[in-house]
Write a protein that holds these residues in place. Structure first.
Motif, PDB file in Angstrom:
ATOM      1  N   ARG A   1       0.900  -1.442   0.034  1.00 31.87           N
ATOM      2  CA  ARG A   1      -0.102  -0.070   0.149  1.00 31.87           C
ATOM      3  C   ARG A   1       0.878   1.176  -0.154  1.00 31.87           C
ATOM      4  O   ARG A   1       0.593   1.963  -0.797  1.00 31.87           O
ATOM      5  CB  ARG A   1      -0.906  -0.110   1.179  1.00 31.87           C
ATOM      6  N   LEU A   2       2.003   1.262   1.064  1.00 33.17           N
ATOM      7  CA  LEU A   2       3.019   2.646   0.945  1.00 33.17           C
ATOM      8  C   LEU A   2       3.606   2.510  -0.392  1.00 33.17           C
ATOM      9  O   LEU A   2       3.904   3.765  -0.798  1.00 33.17           O
ATOM     10  CB  LEU A   2       3.542   2.249   2.217  1.00 33.17           C
ATOM     11  N   ALA A   3       4.268   1.474  -0.766  1.00 36.92           N
ATOM     12  CA  ALA A   3       4.887   1.481  -2.253  1.00 36.92           C
ATOM     13  C   ALA A   3       4.043   1.964  -3.177  1.00 36.92           C
ATOM     14  O   ALA A   3       4.496   2.915  -3.972  1.00 36.92           O
ATOM     15  CB  ALA A   3       5.661   0.194  -2.487  1.00 36.92           C
ATOM     16  N   ASN A   4       2.958   1.597  -3.493  1.00 32.06           N
ATOM     17  CA  ASN A   4       2.013   1.972  -4.384  1.00 32.06           C
ATOM     18  C   ASN A   4       1.453   3.624  -4.322  1.00 32.06           C
ATOM     19  O   ASN A   4       1.042   3.984  -5.234  1.00 32.06           O
ATOM     20  CB  ASN A   4       0.846   0.942  -4.688  1.00 32.06           C
ATOM     21  N   SER A   5       1.649   4.056  -3.144  1.00 32.10           N
ATOM     22  CA  SER A   5       1.176   5.457  -2.887  1.00 32.10           C
ATOM     23  C   SER A   5       2.250   6.206  -2.728  1.00 32.10           C
ATOM     24  O   SER A   5       2.333   7.450  -2.840  1.00 32.10           O
ATOM     25  CB  SER A   5       0.324   5.431  -1.514  1.00 32.10           C
ATOM     26  N   GLY A   6       3.638   5.582  -3.062  1.00 27.67           N
ATOM     27  CA  GLY A   6       4.787   6.509  -2.970  1.00 27.67           C
ATOM     28  C   GLY A   6       5.204   7.255  -1.835  1.00 27.67           C
ATOM     29  O   GLY A   6       5.905   8.068  -1.545  1.00 27.67           O
ATOM     30  N   ASP A   7       4.847   6.701  -0.439  1.00 30.71           N
ATOM     31  CA  ASP A   7       4.797   7.094   0.650  1.00 30.71           C
ATOM     32  C   ASP A   7       6.385   6.269   1.311  1.00 30.71           C
ATOM     33  O   ASP A   7       6.252   5.376   2.026  1.00 30.71           O
ATOM     34  CB  ASP A   7       3.859   6.954   1.645  1.00 30.71           C
ATOM     35  N   TRP A   8       7.335   6.809   0.947  1.00 34.47           N
ATOM     36  CA  TRP A   8       8.580   6.152   1.119  1.00 34.47           C
ATOM     37  C   TRP A   8       9.099   6.210   2.540  1.00 34.47           C
ATOM     38  O   TRP A   8       9.781   5.129   2.897  1.00 34.47           O
ATOM     39  CB  TRP A   8       9.696   6.475   0.004  1.00 34.47           C
TER      40      TRP A   8
END
Length: 124
Positions: free
Chosen positions: A12-19
């Motif tokens: 979920r975080l990878a796909n939202s770019g929340d690195w």
């Protein structure tokens, strides 16, 4: 979080770019064997590495296709669809393996064909 929740949050975080929060899923002394980046040790090394990720991809999606969880381990088959800032596309099937301890990823490795990533790596 349990193993499945950590894995779901990873994607979920990878796909939202929340690195930054994505990096926080990893233990301080994590070890990663990444197909393109090589052997990566330490959460802060990973965090520094991920700072350049948005410049490599104009869009990026890593969608799980099959997830297997057993205790503190997980394996995920997924598909990456990405586009470089120049508009070149990347399509690749990937397998990730995760080992979790104390609610954090302590080890991760991924395996995939490197050829689809040539627009990003500069390979042929």
């Amino acid at each position: 979080m349990n193993t499945r929740e950590i894995v779901d949050t990873y994607y979920r975080l990878a796909n939202s770019g929340d690195w930054d929060p994505w990096c926080d899923l990893f233990a301080v002394d994590q070890t990663m064997d990444e197909q393109l980046a090589g052997h990566v040790e330490g959460r802060e090394t990973l965090r520094d590495m991920m700072k350049g990720f948005p410049q490599m991809y104009a869009s990026f999606a890593n969608v799980p296709v099959h997830i297997v969880v057993e205790g503190d381990q997980a394996a995920v088959v997924s598909h990456i669809s990405a586009r470089t800032p120049k508009g070149e596309s990347v399509e690749a099937d990937v397998c990730n393996y995760f080992r979790i301890a104390d609610g954090l990823i302590v080890y991760m490795t991924n395996v995939h064909d490197t050829v689809p990533f040539a627009p990003v790596t500069g390979g042929a």
